[in-house]
Structures are given as C-alpha cells and as structure tokens.
Motif scaffolding. Sequence first.
Motif, mmCIF file in Angstrom:
data_model
loop_
_atom_site.group_PDB
_atom_site.id
_atom_site.type_symbol
_atom_site.label_atom_id
_atom_site.label_comp_id
_atom_site.label_asym_id
_atom_site.label_seq_id
_atom_site.Cartn_x
_atom_site.Cartn_y
_atom_site.Cartn_z
ATOM 1 N N ALA A 90 -5.232 2.760 -4.072
ATOM 2 C CA ALA A 90 -4.501 3.992 -3.768
ATOM 3 C C ALA A 90 -4.632 4.992 -4.911
ATOM 4 C CB ALA A 90 -3.034 3.684 -3.517
ATOM 5 N N THR B 280 -7.647 7.390 -1.616
ATOM 6 C CA THR B 280 -8.063 6.300 -2.493
ATOM 7 C C THR B 280 -8.956 6.797 -3.619
ATOM 8 O OG1 THR B 280 -10.075 5.770 -1.237
ATOM 9 C CG2 THR B 280 -8.013 4.716 -0.520
ATOM 10 N N VAL C 17 -4.177 0.330 -1.394
ATOM 11 C CA VAL C 17 -3.154 -0.510 -2.014
ATOM 12 C C VAL C 17 -2.686 0.092 -3.339
ATOM 13 C CG1 VAL C 17 -2.685 -2.800 -2.977
ATOM 14 C CG2 VAL C 17 -4.052 -2.577 -0.894
ATOM 15 N N ASN D 178 3.953 -5.483 0.918
ATOM 16 C CA ASN D 178 4.333 -4.222 1.557
ATOM 17 C C ASN D 178 5.793 -4.290 2.014
ATOM 18 O OD1 ASN D 178 4.646 -1.996 3.227
ATOM 19 N ND2 ASN D 178 3.102 -2.634 4.708
ATOM 20 N N TYR E 125 -2.022 4.206 -8.117
ATOM 21 C CA TYR E 125 -1.849 2.772 -8.277
ATOM 22 C C TYR E 125 -0.801 2.518 -9.350
ATOM 23 C CZ TYR E 125 -2.643 -2.184 -8.626
ATOM 24 O OH TYR E 125 -2.452 -3.539 -8.603
ATOM 25 N N HIS F 106 0.825 -1.194 0.000
ATOM 26 C CA HIS F 106 0.000 0.000 0.000
ATOM 27 C C HIS F 106 0.868 1.257 0.000
ATOM 28 C CE1 HIS F 106 0.574 -0.698 4.406
ATOM 29 N NE2 HIS F 106 0.691 0.614 4.424
#
Length: 405
Positions: A91, A179, A46, A53, A94, A17
């Motif tokens: 996220a 997000t 993410v 991660n 991304y 993430h």
Amino acid sequence: MKDLGVTHIWYTGVPHHALIRDYSALGISADDPDVVKGRAGSPYAVKDYYQVNPDLAVDPERRMEEFEALVQRTHAAGMRVIIDIVPNHVARKYESLGKPEGVRDFGADDDTSVAYARDNDFYYIPGEAFQVPDPLAGYRPLGGEAHPLADGKFDENPAKWTGNGARDAKPHFYDWYETVKVNYGVRPDGTRDFPALPEGYSQADAAEHLAFWEKQDVPASWKKWRDIAFFWMDKGVDGFRYDMAEMVPVEFWSYLNSAIKVKNPEAFLLAEIYNPSVYRDYIYSGKMDFLYDKVALYDTLKGIIQGKGSTDAIEKVQQDLADIHPHMLHFLENHDEQRIASLSSRGMRRRPFLPWCFLHCWTAGRSWCILGRKWASRVLKMRALESRVAPRFSITSACLTISAG
C-alpha cells in the motif's frame, strides 16, 4: 468441503490492507480515500503484513485471535490454509502496528535522496512530490461522500514508483496508484544487483538452494519477505498464493521458497503468472509448486465455450505443458476471470458440471473450485436485515478452495 476432496482453503484478503473505516480506537491510522480504490480497498494493497484485516473480524480488537482460531478449525476439519502474499507491491501508506520487535517497516531505512539503492525497499523520484491521478469516467473517491482526507492530495515526497512500475510522480488513473513498487535489487535499467543462481541449480533441491543463499549478501527487501512468510507459518498457515509473481525476480523466489520448504516441506506455494515462456524457470529455479493455468487451459476452454475455438486446441495445450502438467493449477473461474458457466448461450449455464468433469478427468494436476461468494452474499444480506446496519464479512468466509485432481 473435506468430503468433496478439498485439501486446501485459500482465505483471501487476510493481511491488513488499506481501507476506509475508522479504527482509530485501535490505534490504526486513517487511510486516504484519494489512494484507496473504493471503501473496502484492495486486498492486494497491504498496509500491515503482521496483522489481520480488521474489516474481516467479528471483534476487530481480537482479529488475530479470530484468525488463529479459524486456522485451528480448518486443520481440525482435515484441510490446510493458504493466504495471499503480494511481494511486488504494498500500500502507498505502509505502516505496520503488528510487527514483532526488531522488525523494520518497508521503506523505514531508505535513502530517499536517490532513485535507486540496492537496500532501499522502494524506488523514488527525487525532487518530485506524488500527485493524485486525474480521475476518469466521473470517478470520485467514495462516490463523492465527504471525508476529511478526500481532498485530491496525498502527502508523499519524494514520490515513489507505482506498483505496476509506473515511474511518474503523477501516475495515470489506470495505474496501480494505490500501491508502490518494491525494489528487489533490480536497477532502473533492468540489470541485477544480486547474485545469480549457479548453473544447474534448476535441478537442485530446496535445501541446496537455501544453502547457496545463506552464503550470499541479498537485498534488504528479500529478508523482510522471508520474515513475513515465517510469521504467518508460525500462525499455522500452510502455504501462500503469490500475487503477480512474475513481476518479481526468479532468484528471489529461490531464496524465499527454499527457506519456506526447509521450514515446512509440505508448504503449498502457488504463483499467479501469465507468461508461459518462464513457467519452467519459476517451477524449477523459483521452487514453485503450482502456477496458474490461465493462459493455456482456461483461455482455451473459454474460447471453445464461446464458440470461438475448437476442442482440437486442447491437445496442443496438453502437449505444450506435458512436462510440467502436474505443476499447473486448473480452474474454470477465479476472482479475476469470468465464470465459464456464465459465458455460453448454448445451455452451458444449465450444465456447468460438464467442463468441471472434463477438468477432473483430463488433468493430472489440481483444480480450484470457487466456494463462498454466493454464500457470503446471502449471509451478509441476512445480517443486514437482522441488524439494520451495513453488513460486514466474517473472517470465516473462505472464497476459494483447492481440491485434489
């Protein structure tokens, strides 16, 4: 843990993430503090679903190998592994470095000139650039610490809808602005742009659901999530906890979960859901194994312990959920809720086993038991004292377990 009756371990925060740490040596792009909440970020924002991660790893360069070894150790101990998947949102930035050949990133093929297209992965606000929300309550990214990207700006043009569904180019500070909302073929007016399940399919098994969807043309995002689930299953993962599952159409869950169940009939599928009126839809049509029992049992027990309710209310909970009781996953705490044993001034802190005993004697389903948080805190403090550097989580720190009821 196995001796306590634990069957599954939920390892939280495994997919990579957005976070604030320099991993440029590994080719990982920097995340912007203006759209990352805190230094550690949110495990539910993410940025790469095909990698681990790096903050969790002892050796970040070998983070996937470490996770695979963790899965093997868990299996060797006679338990199974669950990780998070968050299909409602990803996220803001991304960018997958770990994706297999042929896999396309979310949004890579989107037509950004329109607010909605069925095969766009995101929703857009054409003609408007994203603006960082105005901070409230004295908030400053990283507490005001200097950072080259902490300038109150984030480059996103056109702006995308925010994860909680906010449609403003400048979302509110309390929106999930770190997000972006994923599009499942639901038009902005709420109508559906994908096939409905045939009548009676709530009683059909996973194989029948899969056979139906294999004949349908489905949105591009659906296929991406199926590929992500299969990727982790091939790594040995035995099931998934789906964050905010009720924000995603039931038909998608039928599509995804039927494919998972045909691939692994023993897969453990858990939905975070808070709307009792659709519980049965998500179990029977969405093919979920378990749902959060938060709104019914947890909230009732919490009220009783706080002196705001009567134990008579438990009977109604039992009656309301009688037909789906085995599908409800019960808990006295989780990472979002208060610890039951901490709520009472009537000595409950000294007797936390009482509600836990009730849970196991009363329930026909399964129960959660929080493990690892205090243990991890002690380990981290010891590491910090020994190394005199900022403590880091080891990927072996499980946060939550599921035990048989």
